[in-house]
Design a protein around this motif. Structure first.
Motif, PDB file in Angstrom:
ATOM      1  N   THR A  89     -24.150   7.006 -24.948  1.00 44.82           N
ATOM      2  CA  THR A  89     -24.692   8.352 -25.174  1.00 44.82           C
ATOM      3  C   THR A  89     -25.025   8.535 -26.658  1.00 44.82           C
ATOM      4  OG1 THR A  89     -22.462   9.226 -25.465  1.00 44.82           O
ATOM      5  CG2 THR A  89     -23.412   9.381 -23.254  1.00 44.82           C
ATOM      6  N   GLU A 105     -27.835  10.299 -27.771  1.00 46.31           N
ATOM      7  CA  GLU A 105     -28.169  10.842 -26.436  1.00 46.31           C
ATOM      8  C   GLU A 105     -29.154   9.931 -25.703  1.00 46.31           C
ATOM      9  OE1 GLU A 105     -28.605  15.110 -26.398  1.00 46.31           O
ATOM     10  OE2 GLU A 105     -27.180  15.358 -28.045  1.00 46.31           O
ATOM     11  N   ARG A 108     -28.632   9.097 -20.437  1.00 44.22           N
ATOM     12  CA  ARG A 108     -28.218  10.383 -19.877  1.00 44.22           C
ATOM     13  C   ARG A 108     -27.730  10.125 -18.450  1.00 44.22           C
ATOM     14  NH1 ARG A 108     -29.035  15.471 -21.916  1.00 44.22           N
ATOM     15  NH2 ARG A 108     -29.389  17.118 -20.401  1.00 44.22           N
ATOM     16  N   LEU A 157     -21.269  14.154 -26.360  1.00 46.77           N
ATOM     17  CA  LEU A 157     -22.164  13.348 -25.526  1.00 46.77           C
ATOM     18  C   LEU A 157     -23.586  13.915 -25.541  1.00 46.77           C
ATOM     19  CD1 LEU A 157     -19.729  12.815 -22.518  1.00 46.77           C
ATOM     20  CD2 LEU A 157     -20.011  11.412 -24.564  1.00 46.77           C
ATOM     21  N   TYR A 158     -23.707  15.209 -25.221  1.00 47.90           N
ATOM     22  CA  TYR A 158     -25.030  15.822 -25.145  1.00 47.90           C
ATOM     23  C   TYR A 158     -24.997  17.190 -25.812  1.00 47.90           C
ATOM     24  CZ  TYR A 158     -25.326  12.215 -21.559  1.00 47.90           C
ATOM     25  OH  TYR A 158     -25.271  11.029 -20.899  1.00 47.90           O
ATOM     26  N   GLU A 159     -25.752  17.345 -26.879  1.00 48.49           N
ATOM     27  CA  GLU A 159     -25.794  18.631 -27.579  1.00 48.49           C
ATOM     28  C   GLU A 159     -27.232  19.025 -27.916  1.00 48.49           C
ATOM     29  OE1 GLU A 159     -23.652  18.791 -31.294  1.00 48.49           O
ATOM     30  OE2 GLU A 159     -23.698  20.987 -31.316  1.00 48.49           O
ATOM     31  N   LYS A 160     -27.986  18.072 -28.520  1.00 43.73           N
ATOM     32  CA  LYS A 160     -29.398  18.362 -28.824  1.00 43.73           C
ATOM     33  C   LYS A 160     -30.124  18.679 -27.529  1.00 43.73           C
ATOM     34  CE  LYS A 160     -30.135  14.690 -31.307  1.00 43.73           C
ATOM     35  NZ  LYS A 160     -29.821  13.540 -31.750  1.00 43.73           N
ATOM     36  N   ASN A 161     -29.791  17.875 -26.523  1.00 46.02           N
ATOM     37  CA  ASN A 161     -30.389  18.048 -25.210  1.00 46.02           C
ATOM     38  C   ASN A 161     -29.234  18.399 -24.274  1.00 46.02           C
ATOM     39  OD1 ASN A 161     -32.104  17.940 -23.074  1.00 46.02           O
ATOM     40  ND2 ASN A 161     -32.628  15.775 -23.293  1.00 46.02           N
ATOM     41  N   MET A 162     -28.965  19.713 -24.159  1.00 45.45           N
ATOM     42  CA  MET A 162     -27.760  20.143 -23.444  1.00 45.45           C
ATOM     43  C   MET A 162     -27.806  19.795 -21.960  1.00 45.45           C
ATOM     44  SD  MET A 162     -26.529  23.631 -25.276  1.00 45.45           S
ATOM     45  CE  MET A 162     -28.122  24.392 -25.339  1.00 45.45           C
ATOM     46  N   TYR A 163     -26.621  19.832 -21.344  1.00 49.13           N
ATOM     47  CA  TYR A 163     -26.507  19.348 -19.966  1.00 49.13           C
ATOM     48  C   TYR A 163     -26.235  20.498 -18.999  1.00 49.13           C
ATOM     49  CZ  TYR A 163     -25.941  15.591 -16.661  1.00 49.13           C
ATOM     50  OH  TYR A 163     -26.145  14.725 -15.621  1.00 49.13           O
TER      51      TYR A 163
END
Ligand SMILES: *Cc1c(COP(=O)(O)O)cnc(C)c1O
Length: 377
Positions: free
Chosen positions: A297, A300, A303, A331-337
């Protein structure tokens, strides 16, 4: 792919803590799919993707060969029942004493990408077969391998001439188009380069025999990926285009494509919180993160599909993070989940497509967390 066997295993065994569960039936299906898609290529499973003994034993029994990057991996492949003639030492960066150890174990096929490495192999494994790795641009790969491995094709010619002069058998050319390669044309460009190396050497009386087409075959995460057959077709077309009716021996080295979709990680929600009263986004913390096996990740890049028992509920984007006290462990922040609004502490989550590059990437006791447990069923 969360198979019924995996769900059943987790339900009945209730393993404590985060763990990877791999379904060997899926690995078996993947092996058949590769063999069917590329019937003329020898399969060298890239051991680093997942070296679980059960996986190596299954593949050895099915007739797979093995791409190994260290003496320890070579030993694992031998222990799983592969004979030394079915093992390639595919790392271009080897200690000379490891080349000697491999040679003593009967390994006769080595990767090189420089004159310096040729000298090591010539000294420590006299007369062995070598292939030279050429650079690719990695365009279209979700986990590109950059410029660390390989040399430009023109230099590969010189390296292989030098190997010949040093008494080695200049055997072929290799490349790796980049991992999780989504672009079917990537092999075409690389095979064009390989053919030019073949042609230059033939002019000097050196006849290469093999093209090692590496890995890069994708596994399905969130987006659909072309099937093995489509890759097989693209590669076959490119081989004919560049080599005409003089198609050399070929090898493929699937890692991710062999085991990625065979594994699922069971994890648990440790905390759901917000950073202020009017924070629009929840933070969801799992008991697994970058240091527990989800290293891919990074930036990122990969995914993973995540399933919960509340997936029927409304979804909301959240930041997803791991449990360690390192701020990189997000794990994922710029492109949230998107995860269910109702998701709560203690809920189980299933992280799919995690059969490759997880157990081997997990740290030993960073912050006291155990390395990722693995069950192969
Ligand atoms: C890692 C590696 C592979 C496997 O790559 P995937 O993209 O996982 O298929 C194959 N060959 C070599 C030389 C590698 O280093």
């Amino acid at each position: 792919m969360t198979t019924a066997r995996i769900i059943d295993f987790i339900k009945t065994r209730r393993p404590e803590g985060p763990c990877l569960v791999v379904d060997l039936d899926v690995v078996r299906d993947n092996f058949h799919a590769f063999r069917h898609a590329l019937p003329n290529s020898a399969i060298y499973y890239a051991v680093k993707a997942n070296p679980a003994p059960e996986i190596l034993t299954l593949l050895a029994g099915m007739g797979s060969n093995f791409d190994c990057a260290s003496v320890a991996e070579i030993q694992m492949a031998l222990d799983a029942g592969a004979t030394s003639d079915r093992i390639s030492f595919g790392n271009t960066i080897k200690k000379e004493r490891d080349v000697a150890r491999a040679f003593a174990l009967g390994i006769d096929l080595f990767a090189v990408d420089s004159h310096e490495e040729v000298e090591k192999v010539a000294r420590a494994a006299p007369g062995a077969r070598v292939f030279c790795r050429v650079l690719t641009d990695g365009e279209g790969a979700e986990w590109p391998l950059s410029r660390k491995f390989g040399c430009v094709p023109q230099m590969a010619v010189d390296v292989l001439v030098y190997a010949h002069q040093m008494g080695l058998e200049s055997y072929g050319v290799s490349f790796h188009v980049g991992s999780q390669m989504m672009n079917l044309d990537a092999w075409d460009a690389a095979l064009g380069d390989a053919k030019r190396v073949f042609a230059s050497l033939a002019k000097q009386g050196i006849h290469l025999q093999m093209v090692n087409m590496g890995g890069g075959f994708p596994t399905k995460y969130l987006r659909d990926v072309p099937a093995a057959e489509e890759y097989g077709h693209a590669i076959d077309t490119a081989l004919r285009k560049h080599f005409g009716n003089q198609i050399p021996k070929t090898i493929i080295e699937p890692g991710r494509g062999m085991v990625g979709n065979a594994g699922v990680i069971k994890a648990e929600v440790v905390l759901v919180s917000r950073k202020s009263d009017n924070d629009n986004h929840r933070w969801v913390f799992l008991d697994i993160g970058k240091f527990g096996g989800l290293a891919e990740t990074m930036d990122e890049a990969i995914r993973y599909p995540i399933r919960t028992e509340r997936d029927e509920d409304a979804m909301e984007l959240c930041v997803l993070a791991g449990p360690t006290c390192d701020s990189a462990d997000v794990l994922y922040e710029k492109n949230m989940y998107p995860l269910p609004v109702s998701l709560t502490i203690g809920d189980e989550v299933l992280i799919e497509g995690t059969g490759a590059y997880t157990t081997t990437y997990s740290a030993v006791a960073f912050n006291g967390f155990e390395p990722l447990k693995s069950y192969v069923i």
